[in-house]
Design a protein around this motif. Structure first.
Motif, PDB file in Angstrom:
ATOM      1  N   GLY A  36       1.143  -1.857   0.030  1.00  0.00           N
ATOM      2  CA  GLY A  36       0.445   0.187  -0.172  1.00  0.00           C
ATOM      3  C   GLY A  36       0.490   1.029   0.276  1.00  0.00           C
TER       4      GLY A  36
ATOM      5  N   ASN B 154       2.912  -0.346  -6.009  1.00  0.00           N
ATOM      6  CA  ASN B 154       1.490  -0.431  -5.441  1.00  0.00           C
ATOM      7  C   ASN B 154       0.700  -1.294  -5.874  1.00  0.00           C
ATOM      8  OD1 ASN B 154       1.970   2.235  -4.129  1.00  0.00           O
ATOM      9  ND2 ASN B 154       0.426   3.127  -5.756  1.00  0.00           N
TER      10      ASN B 154
ATOM     11  N   ASP C 270       0.537   3.364   7.299  1.00  0.00           N
ATOM     12  CA  ASP C 270       0.961   4.462   6.053  1.00  0.00           C
ATOM     13  C   ASP C 270       1.190   5.986   5.988  1.00  0.00           C
ATOM     14  OD1 ASP C 270       0.482   6.325   3.863  1.00  0.00           O
ATOM     15  OD2 ASP C 270      -1.447   5.687   3.199  1.00  0.00           O
TER      16      ASP C 270
END
Length: 352
Positions: free
Chosen positions: A61, A158, A195
Motif C-alpha cells: 500500500g 503499489n 500509512d
C-alpha cells in the motif's frame, strides 16, 4: 561494513525512523542484493563472472515506506547504480528512442537499452505502474536486455506483478513480461498496516480558503513535510503527449489550477495523473462560472479521476466547495463535485 539491518536499527534507535516489523522483514532481501553486489569478482583467465543476484519487486500500500527503504539501500551501494521514478525513466527511454529514429536507426530501442546496460549494475525504479500501451510493449524487451546484461533491477509498486497493466489494451501481449519479471525478481509484499504518508498529514487541514499568504504558507509547510523539499518537475506521457507536473516526489504532486485545468487536458490525462500520484497539492482554484466554463468542466473531470483513485487532495480555493460554482450552465452537475470535495477532506477518506 554496516549491513542494512544494522543501519535501520541505528536510525530507529536515534529516533530518525519508527521501527516497523514489515519494513524489518523486507530488509534481508535488500541486504542479500547489497552483499552480492559488494562481493569482488574473482580474477584470472578462466574465472567466470559471478551470476548476478535476483532483483526485488517490493509491493504494498501507499505510504508504507517502500521508497524510503529503496533510498536507504541505493545509498549503501558501492557499484554503478541509479534510482529513478518509473515514469521519469520511461520518459527518458521514449526520448532516446525518438533520437535514435531521427538518426535513421531501425531498431530504436537497441541503442537505448545498451546505454542503460553499459552504465549500470543496478537500476532502482520507484513506483512501477504501467497504464500506457506503448510502455507495455517496450518494457518487455528493455528488461530482457537488462537481465541478459546482468543488470540487477529493484522496483517498488503499489500493485502485485499480476495486476500490472490490468485490463489494458492487448494485455495478453504483456503477460510474458510479467512472467519474466517474476523469474528475475523476488516478489515481496510490504504488508505494513501503517500509512506513514497519511500520518504526516493526519488531522491537518486539507482545504484552504481564501487563497492568501496564510493559506500559501500552510500548504508550503505540508509540502515540505511530505517531500522534504526534494521535488522536481515530472512529465507523464499520455497517448504520445506530454503532461507536465510542475513538482513531484515519491508519488506526491503539486500543481496550480491553471496547470491542470487551464490547459486542454482530458480524462486520459487526469487518469494518468491519478495513477502516478497518491497525494495532489492543487493550488489557486478560482471562482468558477460561465466565464470559465471549460476550465470548470475540466476541474469536474479531474476531481472525478482523483476521487475514483482515492488520491489525497490538498488544495487552496477562492471559496468553500459549495460556493465555487454558483451561476451558469452546469451548476446542478457541480453539486456532485462539491460533495466529493467535502468527502475528500475527511481524515480517513483516502485510506478507504
Amino acid at each position: 561494513m554496516e549491513t542494512l539491518p544494522q543501519l535501520y536499527d541505528r536510525l530507529t534507535a536515534s529516533g530518525e525512523l519508527t521501527p516497523d516489523p514489515a519494513q524489518l522483514a523486507a530488509l534481508p532481501e535488500f541486504e542479500r542484493i547489497r552483499a552480492a553486489l559488494d562481493t569482488p569478482a574473482k580474477t584470472g583467465w578462466f574465472r567466470k563472472a559471478p551470476e548476478p543476484p535476483k532483483g526485488l519487486y517490493l509491493w504494498g500500500g501507499v505510504g508504507r515506506g517502500k521508497s524510503m527503504l529503496m533510498d536507504m539501500f541505493v545509498a549503501s551501494l558501492d557499484v554503478p547504480s541509479r534510482r529513478v521514478h518509473f515514469h521519469a525513466f520511461m520518459q527518458e527511454i521514449h526520448a532516446g528512442m525518438h533520437a535514435a529514429r531521427q538518426k535513421g536507426i531501425e531498431d530504436a530501442l537497441a541503442p537505448v537499452a545498451k546505454s542503460v546496460t553499459d552504465e549500470l549494475r543496478l537500476l532502482a525504479l520507484d513506483e512501477m505502474q504501467i497504464t500506457d500501451i506503448t510502455d507495455a510493449m517496450i518494457v518487455g524487451r528493455l528488461f530482457e536486455a537488462m537481465f541478459a546484461a546482468g543488470v540487477v533491477v529493484v522496483t517498488t509498486s503499489n500493485r502485485v506483478p499480476d495486476d500490472l497493466y490490468k485490463d489494458g489494451l492487448n494485455r495478453q501481449l504483456f503477460l510474458p513480461f510479467i512472467d519474466k519479471l517474476k523469474q528475475n525478481l523476488v516478489v515481496h509484499e510490504l504488508a505494513s498496516p501503517k500509512d506513514y504518508r497519511q500520518d504526516r498529514i493526519a488531522g491537518s487541514q486539507t482545504y484552504f480558503t481564501p487563497v492568501n499568504a496564510e493559506s500559501r504558507a500552510k500548504i508550503d509547510d505540508i509540502w515540505q513535510s511530505l517531500t522534504g523539499g526534494a521535488a522536481k518537475p515530472h512529465s507523464l506521457i499520455v497517448q504520445k503527449r506530454e503532461v507536465l507536473i510542475p513538482a513531484f516526489h515519491n508519488g506526491v504532486a503539486r500543481a496550480s489550477f491553471y496547470d491542470l485545468c487551464g490547459k486542454p487536458l482530458g480524462p486520459a490525462d487526469y487518469l494518468a495523473l491519478a495513477e502516478a500520484c497518491r497525494v495532489l497539492v492543487l493550488e489557486n482554484i478560482p471562482q468558477l462560472s460561465r466565464s470559465n466554463f471549460n476550465e470548470a468542466k475540466r476541474f469536474v473531470t479531474l476531481i472525478d479521476a482523483l476521487y475514483e483513485a482515492r488520491v489525497k487532495l490538498i488544495c487552496s480555493a477562492a471559496a468553500a466547495p459549495e460556493y465555487l460554482y454558483v451561476e451558469g450552465e452546469g451548476t446542478f452537475e457541480f453539486e456532485r463535485t462539491a460533495s466529493r470535495l467535502r468527502e475528500m477532506q475527511s481524515q480517513d477518506w483516502a485510506q478507504g
